[in-house]
Design a protein around this motif. Structure first.
Motif, PDB file in Angstrom:
ATOM      1  N   VAL A 121       0.821  -1.216   0.000  1.00 35.14           N
ATOM      2  CA  VAL A 121       0.000   0.000   0.000  1.00 35.14           C
ATOM      3  C   VAL A 121       0.857   1.268   0.000  1.00 35.14           C
ATOM      4  O   VAL A 121       0.559   2.230  -0.705  1.00 35.14           O
ATOM      5  CB  VAL A 121      -0.942  -0.016   1.229  1.00 35.14           C
ATOM      6  CG1 VAL A 121      -1.570   1.347   1.431  1.00 35.14           C
ATOM      7  CG2 VAL A 121      -2.006  -1.069   1.045  1.00 35.14           C
ATOM      8  N   ASN A 122       1.931   1.258   0.765  1.00 35.36           N
ATOM      9  CA  ASN A 122       2.728   2.499   0.852  1.00 35.36           C
ATOM     10  C   ASN A 122       3.380   2.852  -0.489  1.00 35.36           C
ATOM     11  O   ASN A 122       3.545   4.016  -0.830  1.00 35.36           O
ATOM     12  CB  ASN A 122       3.754   2.456   1.979  1.00 35.36           C
ATOM     13  CG  ASN A 122       4.641   1.243   1.893  1.00 35.36           C
ATOM     14  OD1 ASN A 122       4.408   0.358   1.062  1.00 35.36           O
ATOM     15  ND2 ASN A 122       5.666   1.184   2.730  1.00 35.36           N
ATOM     16  N   ALA A 139       2.726   6.382  -2.383  1.00 35.17           N
ATOM     17  CA  ALA A 139       3.857   7.190  -2.837  1.00 35.17           C
ATOM     18  C   ALA A 139       3.729   7.494  -4.324  1.00 35.17           C
ATOM     19  O   ALA A 139       3.946   8.635  -4.753  1.00 35.17           O
ATOM     20  CB  ALA A 139       5.170   6.459  -2.552  1.00 35.17           C
ATOM     21  N   ALA A 140       3.305   6.491  -5.096  1.00 40.31           N
ATOM     22  CA  ALA A 140       3.172   6.691  -6.545  1.00 40.31           C
ATOM     23  C   ALA A 140       2.070   7.709  -6.836  1.00 40.31           C
ATOM     24  O   ALA A 140       2.239   8.611  -7.660  1.00 40.31           O
ATOM     25  CB  ALA A 140       2.866   5.358  -7.228  1.00 40.31           C
ATOM     26  N   LEU A 141       0.932   7.594  -6.117  1.00 38.19           N
ATOM     27  CA  LEU A 141      -0.176   8.535  -6.328  1.00 38.19           C
ATOM     28  C   LEU A 141       0.245   9.953  -5.981  1.00 38.19           C
ATOM     29  O   LEU A 141      -0.057  10.912  -6.702  1.00 38.19           O
ATOM     30  CB  LEU A 141      -1.381   8.128  -5.467  1.00 38.19           C
ATOM     31  CG  LEU A 141      -2.231   6.996  -6.044  1.00 38.19           C
ATOM     32  CD1 LEU A 141      -3.354   6.644  -5.084  1.00 38.19           C
ATOM     33  CD2 LEU A 141      -2.811   7.391  -7.407  1.00 38.19           C
TER      34      LEU A 141
END
Ligand code: HEC
Length: 144
Positions: A8-9, A13-15
């Motif tokens: 999820v992290n 981070a990508a978003l």
């Protein structure tokens, strides 16, 4: 069975990265440059091109999204250093009053005011550096 889920992290981070790179303000020049540019604009350009950058009908052209403001940097620097007196047309309106030269301004002042104009009145264009002004000034001195 092997887990194939992306953590999820990493997704967050990508978003965040995508959101930040979409930020339209990212291309805005530093506030200090815009503040200095405005002071020079108000003193040197406002009387003709007006506070809203829309000029005066039939006399002084607007600086909002014109091909000279958004076009090649060299051309815009040249206009301010040497003045400009070619008959021009903007949004169907003709202008032919001469604009006086502003070579009394130094390279930093011209880069600040042009960066300000290129990022005000609805414009959004790359900043102009003092080195770029210096180059055009030298070319003009050589008669170009
Ligand atoms: C005395 C009035 C006057 C002043 C002061 C003046 N201009 Fe102009 N400017 C004009 C006129 C008139 C033209 C149109 C000249 C022509 O038709 O050839 C013009 C044209 C221009 C153009 C190209 C046409 C356009 O509208 O995109 C730019 C860019 C420009 N001026 C920027 C500036 C900047 C920046 C300053 C301040 C450093 C400034 N001017 C100061 C009168 C002025």
């Amino acid at each position: 069975m092997r887990r194939r889920l992306i953590p999820v992290n990493v997704v967050i981070a990508a978003l965040l990265f995508i959101l930040l790179s979409l930020d339209p303000d990212q291309t805005k020049p530093p506030k200090a440059v815009m503040d200095r540019g405005k002071v020079i604009y108000d003193k040197e350009c406002l009387s003709c091109h007006q506070a809203d950058g829309l000029g005066v009908q039939g006399m002084n052209p607007p600086l909002a999204k014109t091909k000279w403001v958004l076009g090649p940097k060299k051309q815009m620097i040249h206009i301010v250093l040497k003045g400009f007196s070619d008959p021009i047309e903007i949004n169907g309106e003709s202008f032919e009053n001469p604009m006086p030269p502003h070579h009394h301004l130094n390279d930093q002042e011209i880069s600040d005011v042009l960066t300000y104009v290129r990022n005000s009145f609805g414009n959004n264009a790359k900043p102009i550096t003092p080195a770029e002004v210096k180059k055009v000034r030298a070319a003009i001195a050589k008669g170009k």
